[in-house]
Write an enzyme that holds these catalytic residues in place. Structure first.
Site, PDB file in Angstrom:
ATOM      1  CG  ASN A  87      -2.251   0.487   1.018  1.00  0.00           C
ATOM      2  OD1 ASN A  87      -2.576   1.712  -0.003  1.00  0.00           O
ATOM      3  ND2 ASN A  87      -3.347   0.021   1.152  1.00  0.00           N
ATOM      4  CG  HIS A 117      22.822   4.307  12.703  1.00  0.00           C
ATOM      5  ND1 HIS A 117      24.015   4.718  11.715  1.00  0.00           N
ATOM      6  CD2 HIS A 117      21.770   5.220  12.024  1.00  0.00           C
ATOM      7  CE1 HIS A 117      23.412   5.168  11.097  1.00  0.00           C
ATOM      8  NE2 HIS A 117      21.906   5.629  11.165  1.00  0.00           N
TER       9      HIS A 117
END
Length: 193
Positions: A87, A117
């Site tokens: 979608n 990270h």
């Protein structure tokens, strides 16, 4: 033969922004952004199938559909199976690879992230990746976020707004922040459609 930055990342190396090869990421992202601008500005389904093939390097199966707009930073590491519906406003960070199986439903505003990270502040400007796998028959509800390294099990449901940081077992419903198992999908649930 030396590995490119994407191969190094996918092999488990944390790559710093100061790495000399880091520019390869920017170049790939720029190429993808140019294609996405065109992809997101047309309602021509067949044109978008061809454009997705240029973005990912693999044609979108005719049984699958991506509603615009969609966002992906690199694209070449995203694989989409057959009979998949994505979608609008889905965002995918795919340097760690995103593999979407067959018969998968992805609601609006879903985030699928294969990049992260390090926790240590001194190393935080490095980039690390872990693959995301969404197995056959899964349904990812509106606004859900799938974090790096997660596998969503076969036929499982991720409730709207959930944040998934751990693998989802096959045939389960998970929800919440962080997502937890709400229920098992039993045979009677599978027979009802």
């Amino acid at each position: 033969m030396s590995k490119n930055i994407f191969e190094r990342l996918q092999a488990g190396e944390a790559v710093s922004y100061s790495d000399p090869a880091h520019s390869e990421i920017g170049e790939a992202a720029e190429r993808t952004t140019k294609l996405l601008i065109e992809f997101n500005s047309t309602a021509d389904v067949e044109k978008n199938r061809k454009l997705w093939g240029k973005i990912s390097g693999e044609a979108l199966d005719p049984s699958s559909m991506i509603q615009i707009p969609v966002y992906v930073n690199i694209g070449q590491f995203t694989r989409i199976g057959k009979n998949v519906y994505i979608n609008h406003l889905c965002s995918m960070l795919d340097m760690g690879t995103i593999n979407i199986g067959d018969d998968v439903l992805i609601g609006p505003k879903v985030n699928i992230l294969s990049e992260e990270h390090p926790v240590n502040p001194a190393e935080r400007k490095a980039l690390m990746v872990r693959p995301v796998v969404i197995k056959n028959g899964a349904w990812i509800g509106a606004g859900a976020t799938i974090l790096p390294g997660v596998t969503v099990g076969e036929n499982s449901i991720v409730a709207a707004g959930a944040m998934v940081n751990k693998d989802v077992p096959d045939n389960t419903v998970v929800g919440g922040i962080p997502a937890k198992v709400i229920k098992k999908i039993d045979q009677s649930d599978r027979d009802n459609y």
